[in-house]
Design a protein around this motif. Structure first.
Motif, PDB file in Angstrom:
ATOM      1  N   PHE A  90       0.842  -1.205   0.000  1.00  0.00           N
ATOM      2  CA  PHE A  90       0.000   0.000   0.000  1.00  0.00           C
ATOM      3  C   PHE A  90       0.874   1.250   0.000  1.00  0.00           C
ATOM      4  O   PHE A  90       0.632   2.192  -0.768  1.00  0.00           O
ATOM      5  N   ARG A  91       1.883   1.275   0.850  1.00  0.00           N
ATOM      6  CA  ARG A  91       2.729   2.464   0.943  1.00  0.00           C
ATOM      7  C   ARG A  91       3.530   2.667  -0.350  1.00  0.00           C
ATOM      8  O   ARG A  91       3.719   3.809  -0.794  1.00  0.00           O
ATOM      9  N   PHE A  92       3.989   1.590  -0.952  1.00  0.00           N
ATOM     10  CA  PHE A  92       4.704   1.671  -2.229  1.00  0.00           C
ATOM     11  C   PHE A  92       3.849   2.397  -3.268  1.00  0.00           C
ATOM     12  O   PHE A  92       4.327   3.293  -3.994  1.00  0.00           O
ATOM     13  N   LEU A  93       2.563   2.042  -3.335  1.00  0.00           N
ATOM     14  CA  LEU A  93       1.670   2.627  -4.332  1.00  0.00           C
ATOM     15  C   LEU A  93       1.192   4.028  -3.952  1.00  0.00           C
ATOM     16  O   LEU A  93       1.203   4.953  -4.767  1.00  0.00           O
ATOM     17  N   LEU A  94       0.768   4.205  -2.705  1.00  0.00           N
ATOM     18  CA  LEU A  94       0.184   5.480  -2.289  1.00  0.00           C
ATOM     19  C   LEU A  94       1.215   6.595  -2.169  1.00  0.00           C
ATOM     20  O   LEU A  94       0.898   7.773  -2.384  1.00  0.00           O
ATOM     21  N   GLU A  95       2.455   6.238  -1.844  1.00  0.00           N
ATOM     22  CA  GLU A  95       3.496   7.249  -1.628  1.00  0.00           C
ATOM     23  C   GLU A  95       4.536   7.280  -2.736  1.00  0.00           C
ATOM     24  O   GLU A  95       5.495   8.062  -2.658  1.00  0.00           O
ATOM     25  N   GLY A  96       4.350   6.447  -3.764  1.00  0.00           N
ATOM     26  CA  GLY A  96       5.275   6.464  -4.891  1.00  0.00           C
ATOM     27  C   GLY A  96       6.677   6.046  -4.529  1.00  0.00           C
ATOM     28  O   GLY A  96       7.658   6.617  -5.016  1.00  0.00           O
ATOM     29  N   TRP A  97       6.802   5.016  -3.684  1.00  0.00           N
ATOM     30  CA  TRP A  97       8.115   4.549  -3.278  1.00  0.00           C
ATOM     31  C   TRP A  97       8.914   4.006  -4.459  1.00  0.00           C
ATOM     32  O   TRP A  97       8.357   3.475  -5.424  1.00  0.00           O
ATOM     33  N   SER A  98      10.226   4.081  -4.351  1.00  0.00           N
ATOM     34  CA  SER A  98      11.128   3.412  -5.286  1.00  0.00           C
ATOM     35  C   SER A  98      11.299   1.962  -4.840  1.00  0.00           C
ATOM     36  O   SER A  98      10.943   1.589  -3.717  1.00  0.00           O
ATOM     37  N   TYR A  99      11.883   1.144  -5.697  1.00  0.00           N
ATOM     38  CA  TYR A  99      12.166  -0.238  -5.321  1.00  0.00           C
ATOM     39  C   TYR A  99      13.093  -0.301  -4.108  1.00  0.00           C
ATOM     40  O   TYR A  99      12.938  -1.166  -3.235  1.00  0.00           O
ATOM     41  N   SER A 100      14.072   0.594  -4.048  1.00  0.00           N
ATOM     42  CA  SER A 100      15.011   0.565  -2.924  1.00  0.00           C
ATOM     43  C   SER A 100      14.308   0.902  -1.611  1.00  0.00           C
ATOM     44  O   SER A 100      14.639   0.341  -0.565  1.00  0.00           O
ATOM     45  N   GLN A 101      13.330   1.811  -1.643  1.00  0.00           N
ATOM     46  CA  GLN A 101      12.565   2.111  -0.432  1.00  0.00           C
ATOM     47  C   GLN A 101      11.753   0.910   0.032  1.00  0.00           C
ATOM     48  O   GLN A 101      11.564   0.699   1.230  1.00  0.00           O
ATOM     49  N   ALA A 102      11.240   0.140  -0.927  1.00  0.00           N
ATOM     50  CA  ALA A 102      10.389  -1.005  -0.600  1.00  0.00           C
ATOM     51  C   ALA A 102      11.175  -2.251  -0.259  1.00  0.00           C
ATOM     52  O   ALA A 102      10.593  -3.261   0.152  1.00  0.00           O
ATOM     53  N   HIS A 103      12.498  -2.199  -0.408  1.00  0.00           N
ATOM     54  CA  HIS A 103      13.355  -3.370  -0.208  1.00  0.00           C
ATOM     55  C   HIS A 103      13.141  -4.000   1.165  1.00  0.00           C
ATOM     56  O   HIS A 103      13.039  -5.219   1.298  1.00  0.00           O
ATOM     57  N   LYS A 104      13.063  -3.179   2.206  1.00  0.00           N
ATOM     58  CA  LYS A 104      12.774  -3.666   3.552  1.00  0.00           C
ATOM     59  C   LYS A 104      12.315  -2.489   4.397  1.00  0.00           C
ATOM     60  O   LYS A 104      12.524  -1.325   4.050  1.00  0.00           O
ATOM     61  N   TRP A 105      11.662  -2.805   5.503  1.00  0.00           N
ATOM     62  CA  TRP A 105      11.312  -1.749   6.440  1.00  0.00           C
ATOM     63  C   TRP A 105      12.591  -1.185   7.053  1.00  0.00           C
ATOM     64  O   TRP A 105      13.476  -1.959   7.433  1.00  0.00           O
ATOM     65  N   PRO A 106      12.714   0.130   7.169  1.00  0.00           N
ATOM     66  CA  PRO A 106      13.859   0.688   7.903  1.00  0.00           C
ATOM     67  C   PRO A 106      13.873   0.165   9.332  1.00  0.00           C
ATOM     68  O   PRO A 106      12.831  -0.230   9.868  1.00  0.00           O
ATOM     69  N   ASP A 107      15.018   0.151   9.946  1.00  0.00           N
ATOM     70  CA  ASP A 107      15.133  -0.326  11.328  1.00  0.00           C
ATOM     71  C   ASP A 107      14.132   0.399  12.229  1.00  0.00           C
ATOM     72  O   ASP A 107      14.035   1.633  12.217  1.00  0.00           O
ATOM     73  N   GLY A 108      13.372  -0.384  12.967  1.00  0.00           N
ATOM     74  CA  GLY A 108      12.397   0.175  13.892  1.00  0.00           C
ATOM     75  C   GLY A 108      11.104   0.632  13.261  1.00  0.00           C
ATOM     76  O   GLY A 108      10.236   1.178  13.945  1.00  0.00           O
ATOM     77  N   GLN A 109      10.935   0.392  11.944  1.00  0.00           N
ATOM     78  CA  GLN A 109       9.747   0.886  11.247  1.00  0.00           C
ATOM     79  C   GLN A 109       8.765  -0.210  10.850  1.00  0.00           C
ATOM     80  O   GLN A 109       7.771   0.058  10.175  1.00  0.00           O
ATOM     81  N   SER A 110       9.027  -1.467  11.238  1.00  0.00           N
ATOM     82  CA  SER A 110       8.058  -2.523  10.948  1.00  0.00           C
ATOM     83  C   SER A 110       6.731  -2.184  11.624  1.00  0.00           C
ATOM     84  O   SER A 110       6.712  -1.721  12.768  1.00  0.00           O
ATOM     85  N   PRO A 111       5.611  -2.410  10.941  1.00  0.00           N
ATOM     86  CA  PRO A 111       4.320  -2.042  11.539  1.00  0.00           C
ATOM     87  C   PRO A 111       4.006  -2.879  12.765  1.00  0.00           C
ATOM     88  O   PRO A 111       4.169  -4.092  12.766  1.00  0.00           O
ATOM     89  N   ALA A 112       3.566  -2.221  13.819  1.00  0.00           N
ATOM     90  CA  ALA A 112       3.165  -2.909  15.038  1.00  0.00           C
ATOM     91  C   ALA A 112       1.832  -3.597  14.833  1.00  0.00           C
ATOM     92  O   ALA A 112       1.044  -3.227  13.953  1.00  0.00           O
ATOM     93  N   ASN A 113       1.567  -4.597  15.662  1.00  0.00           N
ATOM     94  CA  ASN A 113       0.214  -5.146  15.685  1.00  0.00           C
ATOM     95  C   ASN A 113      -0.764  -4.025  16.022  1.00  0.00           C
ATOM     96  O   ASN A 113      -0.554  -3.267  16.975  1.00  0.00           O
ATOM     97  N   CYS A 114      -1.793  -3.890  15.225  1.00  0.00           N
ATOM     98  CA  CYS A 114      -2.778  -2.809  15.357  1.00  0.00           C
ATOM     99  C   CYS A 114      -2.163  -1.422  15.148  1.00  0.00           C
ATOM    100  O   CYS A 114      -2.756  -0.412  15.557  1.00  0.00           O
ATOM    101  N   GLY A 115      -1.000  -1.349  14.495  1.00  0.00           N
ATOM    102  CA  GLY A 115      -0.459  -0.051  14.127  1.00  0.00           C
ATOM    103  C   GLY A 115      -1.362   0.622  13.095  1.00  0.00           C
ATOM    104  O   GLY A 115      -1.834  -0.017  12.156  1.00  0.00           O
TER     105      GLY A 115
END
Length: 243
Positions: free
Chosen positions: A186-211
């Motif tokens: 969703f974020r890749f499409l809605l925010e126009g991410w590049s492939y490198s941005q979508a490669h992995k969640w940045p450290d500490g940015q994985s979505p929390a349960n019920c985030g």
């Protein structure tokens, strides 16, 4: 996207599931003992833990206070997203709930994890000794788990979902309860991410349960803009990575 967007789009990762608890953020199960509770249960039937139900209920109160009612609530149809939505909506009165339509859509299900779904780390390494090098070469967005989907594959179906959503829910308030990997798409499409941005969640940015991740449109014909990402409204249990 050229179509008129919803006025409000709220994306929520499901609450803590039994597999989240058993895997403790790892790609595979640590050992046979860790997987026994959920072994043989297909992904779409994995349910929430008791803490997960509490997370979702507490999140519902925060969402109701902040956003009020929604026109539509979508889930992936998986047990853990349906239970999360049910508990979130329990914060609303019966009259409010009658105003909100709830619908499951298979296009926003989690990535198919493939043949290693129920494997331990040792079993996966023995069955697919080439997998780590392959994953390092292609990365977490493009690589496909054996027998499963890449996140690039998932993005294709999320694009179809969003195209339908923009056409059918223009100007409306929409809540979507989905999965961690699907949220990245969703974020890749809605925010126009590049492939490198979508490669992995940045450290500490994985979505929390019920985030909770929020997008708003400034007005008719205006695009959705990210307001905030991964807001947490619960105080029980523990946030966990994975599907």
């Amino acid at each position: 996207m050229d179509l008129v967007s919803p006025s409000l789009l709220v994306l929520i990762r499901h609450a803590e599931s039994a597999r989240n608890q058993a895997k403790k953020g790892s790609v595979y199960f640590a050992d046979d003992a860790a997987r026994q509770v959920v072994r043989g249960v297909p992904d779409h039937l994995i349910e929430l833990t008791p803490d997960g139900r509490k997370q979702a209920t507490q999140t519902g109160h925060g969402i109701r206070e902040r956003f009020g009612t929604f026109d539509y609530v979508y889930t992936s149809g998986y047990a853990r997203t349906e239970q999360t939505a049910e508990d979130i909506l329990s914060a609303y009165g019966s009259d409010e709930r009658q105003q909100m339509k709830v619908k499951a859509d298979l296009f926003i299900r989690e990535r198919d994890p493939g043949f290693a779904y129920d494997m331990t780390t040792a079993e996966a390494e023995a069955a697919f000794p080439w997998l780590n090098e392959y994953w390092q070469t292609f990365g977490g967005f493009m690589a496909r788990p054996p027998g499963g989907e890449s996140l690039a594959d998932v993005t294709g179906r999320v694009h179809t979902f969003l195209s339908d959503l923009f056409r059918e829910r223009a100007g409306q308030k929409v809540m979507i309860v989905t999965h961690a990997g699907t949220l990245r798409c969703f974020r890749f499409l809605l925010e126009g991410w590049s492939y490198s941005q979508a490669h992995k969640w940045p450290d500490g940015q994985s979505p929390a349960n019920c985030g909770v991740t929020t997008y708003r449109s400034a007005g008719a014909g205006q695009p959705l803009e990210l307001v905030d990402y991964n807001q947490v409204y619960w105080t029980v249990g523990s946030a966990t990575d994975g599907i």
